[in-house]
Design an enzyme around this catalytic site. Structure first.
Site, PDB file in Angstrom:
ATOM      1  N   ASP A 174       3.224 -16.523  -9.829  1.00 31.57           N
ATOM      2  CA  ASP A 174       2.074 -16.073  -9.051  1.00 31.57           C
ATOM      3  C   ASP A 174       0.936 -17.081  -9.174  1.00 31.57           C
ATOM      4  O   ASP A 174       0.929 -17.907 -10.092  1.00 31.57           O
ATOM      5  CB  ASP A 174       1.593 -14.713  -9.558  1.00 31.57           C
ATOM      6  CG  ASP A 174       2.575 -13.603  -9.256  1.00 31.57           C
ATOM      7  OD1 ASP A 174       3.516 -13.830  -8.476  1.00 31.57           O
ATOM      8  OD2 ASP A 174       2.401 -12.505  -9.816  1.00 31.57           O
ATOM      9  N   GLU A 275       7.541 -10.860  -3.400  1.00 29.89           N
ATOM     10  CA  GLU A 275       6.635 -11.480  -4.375  1.00 29.89           C
ATOM     11  C   GLU A 275       5.178 -11.161  -4.082  1.00 29.89           C
ATOM     12  O   GLU A 275       4.690 -11.324  -2.965  1.00 29.89           O
ATOM     13  CB  GLU A 275       6.844 -12.996  -4.368  1.00 29.89           C
ATOM     14  CG  GLU A 275       6.134 -13.718  -5.493  1.00 29.89           C
ATOM     15  CD  GLU A 275       6.718 -13.436  -6.860  1.00 29.89           C
ATOM     16  OE1 GLU A 275       5.990 -12.887  -7.725  1.00 29.89           O
ATOM     17  OE2 GLU A 275       7.909 -13.740  -7.074  1.00 29.89           O
ATOM     18  N   THR A 276       4.471 -10.693  -5.113  1.00 34.23           N
ATOM     19  CA  THR A 276       3.054 -10.392  -4.996  1.00 34.23           C
ATOM     20  C   THR A 276       2.365 -10.782  -6.299  1.00 34.23           C
ATOM     21  O   THR A 276       3.027 -11.092  -7.291  1.00 34.23           O
ATOM     22  CB  THR A 276       2.837  -8.899  -4.686  1.00 34.23           C
ATOM     23  OG1 THR A 276       1.480  -8.688  -4.323  1.00 34.23           O
ATOM     24  CG2 THR A 276       3.171  -8.023  -5.873  1.00 34.23           C
ATOM     25  N   ASN A 278       1.154 -10.193  -9.520  1.00 36.33           N
ATOM     26  CA  ASN A 278       1.144  -9.219 -10.605  1.00 36.33           C
ATOM     27  C   ASN A 278       1.575  -9.812 -11.938  1.00 36.33           C
ATOM     28  O   ASN A 278       1.681  -9.086 -12.926  1.00 36.33           O
ATOM     29  CB  ASN A 278       2.004  -7.990 -10.268  1.00 36.33           C
ATOM     30  CG  ASN A 278       3.433  -8.353  -9.909  1.00 36.33           C
ATOM     31  OD1 ASN A 278       3.941  -9.390 -10.323  1.00 36.33           O
ATOM     32  ND2 ASN A 278       4.101  -7.502  -9.142  1.00 36.33           N
ATOM     33  N   ASP A 305      10.427 -10.322  -6.162  1.00 38.70           N
ATOM     34  CA  ASP A 305       9.371 -10.515  -7.150  1.00 38.70           C
ATOM     35  C   ASP A 305       9.979 -10.881  -8.496  1.00 38.70           C
ATOM     36  O   ASP A 305      10.764 -10.138  -9.077  1.00 38.70           O
ATOM     37  CB  ASP A 305       8.536  -9.241  -7.271  1.00 38.70           C
ATOM     38  CG  ASP A 305       7.181  -9.502  -7.883  1.00 38.70           C
ATOM     39  OD1 ASP A 305       7.116 -10.229  -8.901  1.00 38.70           O
ATOM     40  OD2 ASP A 305       6.179  -8.994  -7.354  1.00 38.70           O
ATOM     41  N   ASP A 421       4.672  -0.434   5.621  1.00 38.66           N
ATOM     42  CA  ASP A 421       3.289  -0.115   5.299  1.00 38.66           C
ATOM     43  C   ASP A 421       2.398  -0.365   6.525  1.00 38.66           C
ATOM     44  O   ASP A 421       2.520  -1.405   7.186  1.00 38.66           O
ATOM     45  CB  ASP A 421       2.861  -1.014   4.134  1.00 38.66           C
ATOM     46  CG  ASP A 421       1.445  -0.790   3.685  1.00 38.66           C
ATOM     47  OD1 ASP A 421       1.182   0.251   3.080  1.00 38.66           O
ATOM     48  OD2 ASP A 421       0.598  -1.678   3.923  1.00 38.66           O
ATOM     49  N   GLU A 469       5.225   3.927   8.268  1.00 41.80           N
ATOM     50  CA  GLU A 469       4.013   4.641   7.921  1.00 41.80           C
ATOM     51  C   GLU A 469       3.137   4.544   9.175  1.00 41.80           C
ATOM     52  O   GLU A 469       2.595   3.470   9.465  1.00 41.80           O
ATOM     53  CB  GLU A 469       3.317   3.995   6.727  1.00 41.80           C
ATOM     54  CG  GLU A 469       2.050   4.724   6.320  1.00 41.80           C
ATOM     55  CD  GLU A 469       1.277   3.984   5.230  1.00 41.80           C
ATOM     56  OE1 GLU A 469       0.743   4.649   4.328  1.00 41.80           O
ATOM     57  OE2 GLU A 469       1.195   2.739   5.294  1.00 41.80           O
ATOM     58  N   ASP A 544       0.836   7.095  -3.057  1.00 45.60           N
ATOM     59  CA  ASP A 544      -0.622   6.971  -2.965  1.00 45.60           C
ATOM     60  C   ASP A 544      -1.259   8.342  -2.770  1.00 45.60           C
ATOM     61  O   ASP A 544      -1.619   8.733  -1.675  1.00 45.60           O
ATOM     62  CB  ASP A 544      -1.042   5.995  -1.860  1.00 45.60           C
ATOM     63  CG  ASP A 544      -0.464   6.340  -0.495  1.00 45.60           C
ATOM     64  OD1 ASP A 544       0.437   7.185  -0.434  1.00 45.60           O
ATOM     65  OD2 ASP A 544      -0.937   5.777   0.501  1.00 45.60           O
TER      66      ASP A 544
END
Length: 788
Positions: A174, A275-276, A278, A305, A421, A469, A544
């Site tokens: 990251d 991948e983000t 974190n 990730d 999302d 969503e 959420d």
């Protein structure tokens, strides 16, 4: 907002390529190939292969291809290590002006012998353009050639920023890692534009095609699925049955396949695994500062990730993810992933009103107006996400990035379905200066996705399960019931109608007609456009918001509490929750009702990981940043939690055993086989058909229905559900169970019946009686009967 701060306040809303196959010898090329090394050369056909970095068909060359229509110069930088070292080569790419693709072919022998790279090959790009033309005097960290951080066309080139390949199959790390530099190195604007980040920026990793099997994909119809939404790390991080080295990883998650199959789960839906940022979450385990546990800030649409891999070496995350998928496929479970194609981890402006200071990791530095929707002056993001701006999904290049990514996850990594999302952003038909959703435009990303990758047929078979969503932020983004054919949707109207009836009686009106519509598959949303009940993904809670337990034990959010249950910012103030007067037994009863609603309604039920044992977050309804013991699933259950898990597993099993609860089309009231029972008939507690007055009366809180199993291939002659939403007892007069049959009790969610056998095992149901039998159902309870 500071860089890389996960602004998860958007969760307040509405409550709401494959290259040619390379042999084993070629896969090890960077460690053993010794053929003579010609010089690097431009690819013969700039657009003659897939974007990204791939070995060619012979395995002797690595082909690099990256898109940028607006760049005036793009250079490839090669590295021996991911961080802490300068590049070993800087090579200009050649542009095909007809396609906007920049390309270069580099022989493996050159990489090994001339550049000295014998291990993993790391790479990135630097790009120049109209706002920062190339100047021969430029060196890393200089301002030579600089004109502006952003120009009138929206270009944001900065050659001091090493950019990752949007098609990279894995990223080295990251941007921010424990002990690494802070995120300002990636910034533009007067303070940061000349900071060179090449020694610390993430790099793409060139990988040979991976041949790890993902097993045989289930072909089960979506209508027959039980979806289990869970975080891949949280699933096993504190599970003592998993070897310590595998906890919180893909490998650990693979070891849970049998347990989830035993619970009855048929589709596991992982929160984002692309991948983000974190990697730095654990730098201070007792702090939420900067944490993005959920992962809704994607840095690379192709890379699994790395943080979730036990094997973090080059290629390790890809192999391990595929091994996990195979484990679930071998258990008969589909794998869905939550994907975020509406915004990226590059975020928005660091400071309100500052048009210059932004993060540059990849897309923004390569071709900002292609990849992002901008305001009409091209200076700022158009934002329907609340976290930095829309991806420009109507642009053909960006749309191809999305579909290529999905095809890779589907075909190469074995994923069976996707939950999108803020999906209305993928239906946008305006690139810059506006937002305009369309269900029918064939060129939206939504319609191109299903045109290229057909949805799974209603009764099962090959295909992909597409789930939206169906809302975002701002005008025109709430699109529940308005997605194209082939798409299913999270149905918040199901959630909110039933929450209101359970938790807001006397405060918000709910009629029997509204309840019936939701129980029967929401025909008002999905029938008029040719979709089916299963296109309604029914849920009471999701990641959420409150957990199932907290929905019935919390009157409001408590997000400011200390670690490990907080603090978290944001979170909705409109939760339709209620603590049931503080009575623990009534809280469990309400949770049983909520779970029964999912399992006894037409549609596709989705539960959240931990709902099966009443996991609580102490009323935190926005735990996006809690990478903590509070947010990880547990196997250390109390007696009440174990009892509820048994209830959940048996009710799931009942749904799976009765196709009458899982129709492929909407029910009809007609008697289609002449046995005297309508396929679906509704009843008042008195046993009569509701009239228009009853259907529209918000003061009527009891409703029952009977499904004729003989018309729907069900092993039961009929099913009967009675729901008493009122606080007091209600007598239900039972209708006919069919000629020669009697009603038998499967479950009554009332407190008196609580225990390990609250849901009767098949064959152990208690006889209630026939037509006209009166059953007294206590307050706020659900009754399930079977005819036999």
């Amino acid at each position: 907002m500071s860089p890389l701060t996960p602004a998860r306040n958007r969760r307040r809303r509405l409550l709401r390529r494959r290259a040619a196959t390379v042999g084993v010898a070629v896969a090890a090329a960077l460690t053993g190939l010794t053929v003579p090394a010609p010089l690097a050369r431009p690819a013969a056909a700039a657009a003659g292969g897939p974007l990204g970095a791939h070995y060619d068909a012979t395995g002797a060359n690595v082909e690099f291809r990256v898109y940028s229509s607006r760049a005036t110069r793009v250079a490839l930088y090669l590295y021996q290590s991911a961080t802490g070292a300068t590049e070993v080569a800087a090579l200009p790419l050649t542009k095909d002006s007809s396609t906007g693709v920049w390309s270069l072919s580099v022989p493996v022998t050159t990489i090994r012998n001339q550049y000295g790279i014998t291990g993993p090959l790391y790479y990135g790009y630097r790009a120049w353009g109209p706002n920062w033309p190339y100047d021969p005097a430029w060196t890393k960290g200089s301002s030579a050639g600089f004109v502006a951080d952003v120009d009138a066309a929206g270009n944001r080139f900065d050659p001091n920023k090493l950019l990752t390949d949007p098609y990279a199959r894995e990223l080295s790390q990251d941007p921010v890692t424990p002990g690494g530099a802070d995120s300002t190195a990636y910034g533009t604007g007067p303070q940061y534009r000349t900071v060179d980040d090449g020694d610390r920026a993430p790099k793409g990793i060139v990988l040979p095609d991976d041949t790890t099997s993902t097993g045989t994909k289930p072909t089960r119809a979506l209508k027959d699925d039980i979806v289990y939404e869970v975080h891949v790390r949280g699933l096993t991080e504190k599970d003592s049955s998993i070897p310590a080295a595998y906890r919180g990883t893909y490998k650990g998650a693979a070891l849970k396949a049998a347990d989830l199959a035993a619970l009855g789960v048929t589709a596991v839906e992982f929160l984002p695994v692309q991948e983000t940022q974190n990697d730095a979450n654990d730098a201070d385990p007792a702090s939420t500062n900067g944490d993005d546990y959920w992962g809704y800030a994607t840095l690379d649409y192709f890379a699994p990730d790395r943080r979730y891999a036990a094997d973090k070496g080059a290629g390790g995350p890809t192999r391990e993810f595929k091994e996990m998928v195979k484990a679930y496929h071998d258990a008969g479970i589909k794998v869905f992933t939550d994907v975020v194609y509406n915004h990226t981890g590059e975020g928005g402006p660091w400071n309100s009103g500052d048009k210059n200071t932004y993060s540059l990791y990849s897309l923004r530095g390569l071709d900002n107006p292609t990849y992002y929707s901008l305001t009409s002056d091209m200076q700022s993001p158009w934002d329907n996400t609340g976290v930095g701006g829309n991806v420009n999904t109507y642009n053909p290049v960006t749309r191809s990035l999305i579909t290529d990514s999905l095809a890779y996850w589907k075909d190469d990594l074995g994923v069976d379905g996707f939950r999108f999302d803020l999906a209305p952003v993928l239906g946008n038909t305006c690139q810059h200066g506006c937002f305009q959703y369309s269900r029918t435009d064939p060129d939206t990303a939504l319609n191109r996705i299903t045109a290229l990758m057909p949805p799974r047929p209603a009764n099962g078979g090959t295909g992909t399960d597409w789930i939206a969503e169906p809302w975002a932020l701002g005008s025109g983004t709430y699109q529940v019931g308005n997605f194209p054919a082939g798409w299913s949707e999270w149905n918040d109207k199901f959630r909110d109608t039933l929450r209101r009836d359970q938790n807001a009686m006397g405060l918000e009106d709910v009629t029997p007609g509204q309840l019936a519509t939701r129980f029967a598959g929401s025909s008002d949303l999905y029938q008029d456009d040719g979709r089916a009940p299963y296109n309604s993904v029914n849920f009471m809670v999701a990641h959420d918001g409150f957990t199932l337990a907290d929905l019935y034990r919390c009157n409001g959010k408590n997000n400011t509490q200390p670690w490990p249950y907080g603090p978290s910012d944001g979170g909705s103030d409109y939760n339709l929750s209620w603590d049931q007067g503080g009575t623990a037994a009534d809280q469990r009863k309400a949770a049983r009702n909520g779970f029964a609603f999912l399992m006894l309604s037409a549609g596709t039920p989705m539960m959240t990981g931990g709902d099966e044992y009443l996991r609580s977050l102490n009323c935190n309804n926005n735990p996006y940043n809690l990478d903590s013991t509070a947010n990880w699933l547990s196997t250390d259950w109390t007696a009440d939690q174990s009892t509820f898990r048994t209830y959940a597993a048996r009710l799931i099993a009942f749904r799976k055993a009765h196709p009458a609860l899982r129709p492929s089309g909407f029910y009809t009231s007609s008697d289609t086989n002449g046995n005297g029972l309508g396929q679906l008939q509704w009843f008042t507690p008195a046993g009569n058909a509701p009239d228009s007055t009853y259907w529209s009366d918000p003061n009527s809180h009891a409703l029952a229905w009977r499904i004729d199993g003989t018309e729907l291939g069900d092993p039961a002659g009929a099913l009967y559900v009675g729901y008493n939403g009122w606080s007091g007892d209600v007598d239900f007069t039972l209708p006919s169970p069919g000629a020669g049959k009697n009603w038998y009790s499967v479950t009554d969610t009332s407190t008196w019946a609580e225990g390990a056998n609250q849901v009767a095992q098949p064959g152990a149901e208690s006889r209630i009686g026939g037509a006209g039998t009166v059953y007294r159902l206590h307050g706020r309870a659900t009754l399930l009967l079977i005819a036999k």
